[in-house]
Design an enzyme around this catalytic site. Structure first.
Site: not given
Length: 253
Positions: A141, A154
């Protein structure tokens, strides 16, 4: 047909980036093992690929479960006659401040986003070596490169995934296995929509998110899948240990 003759396992294949990757790889000639927790969803993707030349198998597994991963990778190799590539696309998000991130929440995010790719790679690496080399692409990401608020779990999991891939790239290079990461920004997937649809003012929240990006738009899953294709194909033959930002310019903007 850039993947003609290649046998690739894709996790998170039932939706989003994983599904777009599966459909693109099928068109490029790959034989595919499609893995997801969603049995009906992954079977639908297998059926969607079925019209293309090649072989496709749908497998149900939670990437956070070691025994399930080992069984899925073994079945993939049996069905396809080996493996030449892996795409770790399965992932989960968690939008919460640290004080509201309980131990179980933290553990689940790391289990899926970081331990899952570790389990898949550990099971698949002997098969890639036996094939004479191959590719691993981990879908990380942009949050691995530049942090976001209220996403400690995350961000930690995706940053860990990038460094995991870099370390594995060194280890696997002697066996002609290349390991890279793709770092997407906002992509039109169910996981992204959840991040703003629950806000008090969804439209305003969407605009706030969009403003972080130099290109000022949301990517389509196929745009990320094309980057994954590049890192899986021979076109990237001299690329390993890379973290390719496909994020509309957020991490430099």
């Amino acid at each position: 047909m850039r993947l003609a003759g290649r046998r690739v396992l894709i996790t998170g294949a039932a939706s989003g980036i994983g599904r777009a990757t599966a459909e693109l790889f099928a068109k490029e000639g790959a034989a595919l093992a499609l893995v997801d927790r969603d049995g009906a969803g992954v079977e639908a993707v297998r059926n969607a690929c079925h019209g293309e030349a090649g072989r496709y198998v749908a497998l149900v597994a939670d990437v956070a479960e070691p025994s399930a991963v080992e069984a899925a990778v073994a079945e993939a190799a049996r069905a396809l006659g080996g493996l030449d590539g892996v795409v770790n696309s399965a992932g989960v998000d968690l939008l919460a401040p640290l004080g509201e991130t309980g131990p179980a929440d933290w553990a689940r995010v790391l289990a899926v986003n970081l331990t899952g790719p570790y389990l898949v790679c550990r099971a698949a690496l002997p098969l890639l070596r036996a094939a004479g080399g191959g590719t691993i692409v981990n879908v990380a990401s942009g949050a691995a490169l530049s942090p976001l608020p209220n996403r400690t779990a995350y961000c930690a999991s995706k940053a860990g995934l990038v460094m995991f891939g870099k370390a594995l790239a060194i280890e696997a290079a002697a066996d002609h296995v290349r390991v890279n990461a793709v770092c997407p920004g906002i992509v039109d997937t169910p996981m992204f929509r959840v991040s703003f649809e629950g806000a008090a003012d969804p439209a305003a929240e969407f605009e706030r998110i969009r403003a972080r990006y130099a290109l000022r738009r949301v990517a389509e899953p196929i745009e990320i899948a094309r980057a994954i294709l590049y890192l899986t194909s021979a076109e990237s033959s001299f690329v390993t240990g890379a973290a390719l930002a496909v994020d509309g310019g957020r991490t430099f903007h």
